[in-house]
Design an enzyme around this catalytic site. Structure first.
Site, PDB file in Angstrom:
ATOM      1  N   HIS A 196       0.848  -1.199   0.000  1.00 49.94           N
ATOM      2  CA  HIS A 196       0.000   0.000   0.000  1.00 49.94           C
ATOM      3  C   HIS A 196       0.876   1.238   0.000  1.00 49.94           C
ATOM      4  CE1 HIS A 196       0.133   1.630   4.203  1.00 49.94           C
ATOM      5  NE2 HIS A 196       0.311   0.375   4.592  1.00 49.94           N
ATOM      6  N   ASP A 215       6.060   2.380   6.678  1.00 51.14           N
ATOM      7  CA  ASP A 215       4.630   2.077   6.534  1.00 51.14           C
ATOM      8  C   ASP A 215       3.988   2.998   5.499  1.00 51.14           C
ATOM      9  OD1 ASP A 215       2.089   1.102   6.912  1.00 51.14           O
ATOM     10  OD2 ASP A 215       1.831   1.973   8.898  1.00 51.14           O
ATOM     11  N   GLU A 249      -5.254   2.161   2.432  1.00 53.21           N
ATOM     12  CA  GLU A 249      -5.146   1.066   3.405  1.00 53.21           C
ATOM     13  C   GLU A 249      -5.381   1.573   4.815  1.00 53.21           C
ATOM     14  OE1 GLU A 249      -3.030  -1.502   6.387  1.00 53.21           O
ATOM     15  OE2 GLU A 249      -2.687   0.587   5.843  1.00 53.21           O
ATOM     16  N   GLU A 250      -4.850   2.760   5.095  1.00 55.77           N
ATOM     17  CA  GLU A 250      -4.951   3.318   6.446  1.00 55.77           C
ATOM     18  C   GLU A 250      -6.377   3.751   6.787  1.00 55.77           C
ATOM     19  OE1 GLU A 250      -2.588   3.040   8.444  1.00 55.77           O
ATOM     20  OE2 GLU A 250      -0.661   3.145   7.400  1.00 55.77           O
ATOM     21  N   ASP A 277       3.461  -5.385   3.574  1.00 57.00           N
ATOM     22  CA  ASP A 277       3.186  -4.166   4.334  1.00 57.00           C
ATOM     23  C   ASP A 277       4.257  -4.035   5.409  1.00 57.00           C
ATOM     24  OD1 ASP A 277       2.247  -2.004   5.729  1.00 57.00           O
ATOM     25  OD2 ASP A 277       0.198  -2.739   5.931  1.00 57.00           O
ATOM     26  N   HIS A 355       3.292   6.055  11.585  1.00 61.95           N
ATOM     27  CA  HIS A 355       2.190   7.009  11.764  1.00 61.95           C
ATOM     28  C   HIS A 355       2.653   8.290  12.444  1.00 61.95           C
ATOM     29  CE1 HIS A 355      -0.588   3.206  11.774  1.00 61.95           C
ATOM     30  NE2 HIS A 355      -0.141   3.503  10.556  1.00 61.95           N
TER      31      HIS A 355
END
Length: 389
Positions: A196, A215, A249-250, A277, A355
């Site tokens: 992703h 990520d 995706e998130e 991922d 994140h």
């Protein structure tokens, strides 16, 4: 079940949390959030103008939730699937294509010749500009622009190789499109290798800095490097092989659910999906391994990935549980297709930088990532050239 109970408690508290944020129309961003939306690039699109149907477990009924309520789940670390536009995938009667995987590995010579072409050079060349986007939030101009930039890199790679590959942008209800590179085969069966492309800041998803190197910038370039050497080796599979870079995706596996639903509805013959991922971080105090998600994946595909890792990488595999809505492999699994996911370690929470602004290229181990590119190449060859039905 424990996560589901936590999620229920959080959902029950959402009304109070929304009031704390600010009053306003259901589904719209609160006034306190408007303060940080300083330019068009950072303004979210219209996806959350109305409530979304959110599912946090197979054992918990899906709930219609506002953006603020979804933020509560995200900040509490509760994984979820936004099933608003793919509700039929979550019918328990769903069944997919009954595919055949190779029982033995047969492509060793071709795989090893192609693996010899792999390099870590591309990782940094792509990740530096890719992570320079303030974030790659899926329902924003940043998300749209970063996806278009990525697509341009893929198209340039394909054009230089003069290969029989089609690169397409898959538009969604939100601003960021997914990207699909299709290596045409002799069969209508499809092998999917994926990652992703979006990134979010946990606290201010559309505005906060989220460089997203691990990520999932790491997965993005892992399969991009695999594509590069497949093209250089003039890879011509029996089965069609597709590389997917999912948007959203998130946001609850939005892009992958949309594509899996489309393929399901159109009756496409998806043999298997191998998803990547996060492939770049591992704790040096722990063994260096390939983590293999054990839940919500296909056991036969997992067994094949273990064989591929033993034959073509220097790392052992270790299974671990990832949980509900963990990543995009779950969309294919939910649609009734075979799927598996390779992860950077057997500890889901090992990288505490994700994140956030700290998820940078400096935290990655390119040599570790190279083992995952090897796995992607091997999967494309061994499944792509297996006997078709």
């Amino acid at each position: 079940m424990r996560v589901a109970l936590v999620a229920l408690a959080l959902v029950a508290a959402v009304g109070a949390v929304q009031h704390a944020f600010a009053p306003g129309p259901v589904g719209h961003v609160s006034e306190s959030h408007n303060d940080v939306r300083m330019s068009a690039e950072f303004q979210p699109g219209s996806l959350y103008d109305s409530r979304r149907l959110i599912k946090v477990s197979e054992h918990v009924r899906a709930r219609w939730m506002s953006l603020d309520a979804i933020l509560v789940l995200r900040q509490a670390g509760v994984r979820f699937m936004d099933i608003t536009d793919a509700q039929d995938l979550h019918d328990l009667s769903v069944s997919g294509y009954e595919s055949t995987l190779p029982l033995e590995l047969s492509q060793g010579d071709a795989v090893n010749k192609t693996l010899a072409l792999l390099s870590t050079d591309l990782y940094g060349l792509v990740l530096e500009p890719f992570t320079a986007f303030h974030n790659r939030y899926y329902d924003s101009e940043n998300g749209r622009k970063s996806s278009k930039w990525l697509q341009e890199q893929i198209e340039e790679m394909v054009a230089m190789a003069k290969a029989n590959v089609t690169v397409t942008s898959v538009e969604h209800r939100f601003k960021q499109p997914s990207v699909v590179a299709r290596i045409h085969g002799q069969s209508d069966e499809i092998v999917v290798v994926s990652a992703h492309q979006d990134s979010v800041n946990m606290w201010l998803p559309w505005f906060g800095r989220a460089s997203g190197a691990d990520d999932d910038g790491s997965g993005t370039v892992t399969i991009l490097e695999a594509l590069r050497v497949l093209l250089e080796s003039s890879f011509a599979p029996r089965r069609t092989v597709e590389l997917h870079w999912y948007a959203g995706e998130e946001g609850g596996l939005l892009g992958s659910q949309a594509i899996a639903k489309q393929y399901k509805d159109e009756g496409r013959k998806v043999v298997a999906n191998l998803h990547f991922d996060m492939t770049g971080f591992w704790k040096r105090t722990e063994p260096e391994v390939i983590g293999l998600v054990a839940d919500r994946t296909d056991p036969e595909t997992r067994d094949l990935v273990k064989k591929l890792a033993r034959a073509y990488t220097r790392l052992e595999t270790r299974e671990f549980e990832c949980g509900y809505g963990c990543s995009d492999h779950a969309s294919w699994n939910q649609a009734g297709f075979r799927s598996a996911m390779a992860f950077e370690s057997d500890q889901l929470e090992a990288n505490t930088h994700i994140h956030s602004p700290e998820d940078t290229v400096a935290t990655l181990d390119f040599n570790h990532m190279l083992e995952f590119s090897k796995l992607a190449v091997a999967f494309a060859y061994e499944v792509g050239n297996a006997k078709t039905s």
